[in-house]
Design a protein around this motif. Structure first.
Motif, PDB file in Angstrom:
ATOM      1  N   PRO A  33     104.693  97.742 117.901  1.00  0.00           N
ATOM      2  CA  PRO A  33     104.508  96.823 119.027  1.00  0.00           C
ATOM      3  C   PRO A  33     103.112  96.207 119.108  1.00  0.00           C
ATOM      4  N   THR A  34     102.183  96.663 118.291  1.00  0.00           N
ATOM      5  CA  THR A  34     100.833  96.088 118.323  1.00  0.00           C
ATOM      6  C   THR A  34     100.726  94.815 117.498  1.00  0.00           C
ATOM      7  N   VAL A  35     101.770  94.498 116.731  1.00  0.00           N
ATOM      8  CA  VAL A  35     101.763  93.285 115.903  1.00  0.00           C
ATOM      9  C   VAL A  35     102.149  92.101 116.790  1.00  0.00           C
ATOM     10  N   SER A  36     101.418  91.009 116.681  1.00  0.00           N
ATOM     11  CA  SER A  36     101.678  89.850 117.535  1.00  0.00           C
ATOM     12  C   SER A  36     102.990  89.166 117.159  1.00  0.00           C
ATOM     13  N   MET A  37     103.545  88.469 118.135  1.00  0.00           N
ATOM     14  CA  MET A  37     104.785  87.728 117.903  1.00  0.00           C
ATOM     15  C   MET A  37     104.582  86.655 116.837  1.00  0.00           C
ATOM     16  N   GLY A  38     103.386  86.112 116.766  1.00  0.00           N
ATOM     17  CA  GLY A  38     103.092  85.108 115.747  1.00  0.00           C
ATOM     18  C   GLY A  38     103.248  85.660 114.344  1.00  0.00           C
ATOM     19  N   ILE A  39     102.835  86.891 114.151  1.00  0.00           N
ATOM     20  CA  ILE A  39     102.979  87.538 112.836  1.00  0.00           C
ATOM     21  C   ILE A  39     104.457  87.759 112.534  1.00  0.00           C
ATOM     22  N   TYR A  40     105.215  88.220 113.533  1.00  0.00           N
ATOM     23  CA  TYR A  40     106.651  88.388 113.324  1.00  0.00           C
ATOM     24  C   TYR A  40     107.278  87.053 112.908  1.00  0.00           C
ATOM     25  N   ALA A  41     106.872  85.977 113.560  1.00  0.00           N
ATOM     26  CA  ALA A  41     107.400  84.647 113.226  1.00  0.00           C
ATOM     27  C   ALA A  41     107.035  84.267 111.797  1.00  0.00           C
ATOM     28  N   ARG A  42     105.809  84.550 111.373  1.00  0.00           N
ATOM     29  CA  ARG A  42     105.393  84.221 110.002  1.00  0.00           C
ATOM     30  C   ARG A  42     106.194  85.011 108.975  1.00  0.00           C
ATOM     31  N   VAL A  43     106.471  86.271 109.283  1.00  0.00           N
ATOM     32  CA  VAL A  43     107.267  87.088 108.363  1.00  0.00           C
ATOM     33  C   VAL A  43     108.708  86.566 108.316  1.00  0.00           C
ATOM     34  N   PHE A  45     109.605  83.510 108.761  1.00  0.00           N
ATOM     35  CA  PHE A  45     109.513  82.277 107.988  1.00  0.00           C
ATOM     36  C   PHE A  45     109.430  82.604 106.486  1.00  0.00           C
ATOM     37  N   ALA A  46     108.657  83.625 106.135  1.00  0.00           N
ATOM     38  CA  ALA A  46     108.523  84.030 104.731  1.00  0.00           C
ATOM     39  C   ALA A  46     109.856  84.491 104.149  1.00  0.00           C
ATOM     40  N   LEU A  47     110.733  84.986 105.010  1.00  0.00           N
ATOM     41  CA  LEU A  47     112.058  85.439 104.579  1.00  0.00           C
ATOM     42  C   LEU A  47     113.118  84.347 104.722  1.00  0.00           C
ATOM     43  N   ASN A  48     112.695  83.137 105.105  1.00  0.00           N
ATOM     44  CA  ASN A  48     113.623  82.028 105.382  1.00  0.00           C
ATOM     45  C   ASN A  48     114.585  82.368 106.508  1.00  0.00           C
ATOM     46  N   LEU A  49     114.096  83.121 107.483  1.00  0.00           N
ATOM     47  CA  LEU A  49     114.897  83.503 108.645  1.00  0.00           C
ATOM     48  C   LEU A  49     114.299  82.944 109.932  1.00  0.00           C
ATOM     49  N   GLU A  50     113.512  81.883 109.819  1.00  0.00           N
ATOM     50  CA  GLU A  50     112.822  81.352 110.999  1.00  0.00           C
ATOM     51  C   GLU A  50     113.771  80.916 112.110  1.00  0.00           C
ATOM     52  N   LYS A  51     114.987  80.517 111.769  1.00  0.00           N
ATOM     53  CA  LYS A  51     115.951  80.111 112.797  1.00  0.00           C
ATOM     54  C   LYS A  51     116.405  81.304 113.635  1.00  0.00           C
ATOM     55  N   ASP A  52     116.289  82.498 113.085  1.00  0.00           N
ATOM     56  CA  ASP A  52     116.709  83.689 113.818  1.00  0.00           C
ATOM     57  C   ASP A  52     115.811  83.979 115.017  1.00  0.00           C
ATOM     58  N   ILE A  53     114.618  83.406 115.054  1.00  0.00           N
ATOM     59  CA  ILE A  53     113.723  83.660 116.180  1.00  0.00           C
ATOM     60  C   ILE A  53     114.328  83.140 117.481  1.00  0.00           C
ATOM     61  N   THR A  54     115.201  82.150 117.383  1.00  0.00           N
ATOM     62  CA  THR A  54     115.853  81.617 118.583  1.00  0.00           C
ATOM     63  C   THR A  54     116.856  82.608 119.167  1.00  0.00           C
ATOM     64  N   LEU A  55     117.213  83.629 118.398  1.00  0.00           N
ATOM     65  CA  LEU A  55     118.160  84.635 118.875  1.00  0.00           C
ATOM     66  C   LEU A  55     117.495  85.705 119.737  1.00  0.00           C
ATOM     67  N   LEU A  56     116.167  85.746 119.714  1.00  0.00           N
ATOM     68  CA  LEU A  56     115.458  86.743 120.514  1.00  0.00           C
ATOM     69  C   LEU A  56     115.744  86.500 121.989  1.00  0.00           C
ATOM     70  N   ALA A  57     116.251  87.496 122.644  1.00  0.00           N
ATOM     71  CA  ALA A  57     116.590  87.444 124.061  1.00  0.00           C
ATOM     72  C   ALA A  57     117.566  86.316 124.395  1.00  0.00           C
ATOM     73  N   ALA A  58     118.343  85.883 123.428  1.00  0.00           N
ATOM     74  CA  ALA A  58     119.305  84.812 123.664  1.00  0.00           C
ATOM     75  C   ALA A  58     120.385  85.247 124.655  1.00  0.00           C
ATOM     76  N   ASP A  59     120.783  86.485 124.581  1.00  0.00           N
ATOM     77  CA  ASP A  59     121.816  86.985 125.479  1.00  0.00           C
ATOM     78  C   ASP A  59     121.205  88.086 126.332  1.00  0.00           C
ATOM     79  N   ASP A  60     120.549  87.709 127.408  1.00  0.00           N
ATOM     80  CA  ASP A  60     119.850  88.648 128.281  1.00  0.00           C
ATOM     81  C   ASP A  60     120.768  89.064 129.424  1.00  0.00           C
ATOM     82  N   ALA A  61     121.741  89.900 129.108  1.00  0.00           N
ATOM     83  CA  ALA A  61     122.739  90.307 130.102  1.00  0.00           C
ATOM     84  C   ALA A  61     122.090  91.017 131.286  1.00  0.00           C
ATOM     85  N   LEU A  62     121.177  91.935 131.034  1.00  0.00           N
ATOM     86  CA  LEU A  62     120.514  92.653 132.117  1.00  0.00           C
ATOM     87  C   LEU A  62     119.705  91.700 132.985  1.00  0.00           C
TER      88      LEU A  62
END
Length: 74
Positions: A33-43, A45-62
């Motif tokens: 949890p100490t890694v910034s969200m920007g770093i997660y986004a860069r990783v 992107f490096a995996l060609n999964l940058e579109k998956d970032i839009t799925l974060l909290a996409a379905d916030d049922a609670l």
């Protein structure tokens, strides 16, 4: 980790693509949890999964339940 391995990429490959250290990639893979969200986004992107970032909290049922409960109290 699995996304990286499926692509036959080493931690160093991802680190180079994301311009971070291997240690940082390891922290991302372990959910540090100490890694910034920007770093997660860069990783992602490096995996060609940058579109998956839009799925974060996409379905916030609670969150929706809490918001609805608050609206009903008014």
């Amino acid at each position: 980790m699995l996304a990286r391995k499926r692509r036959h990429l080493s931690m160093q490959d991802i680190a180079d693509r994301a311009t971070v250290t291997r240690l940082t990639v390891s922290k991302v893979e372990h959910g540090d949890p100490t890694v910034s969200m920007g770093i997660y986004a860069r990783v992602l992107f490096a995996l060609n999964l940058e579109k998956d970032i839009t799925l974060l909290a996409a379905d916030d049922a609670l969150g929706r339940q809490l918001q609805d409960a608050e609206l009903l109290r008014r």
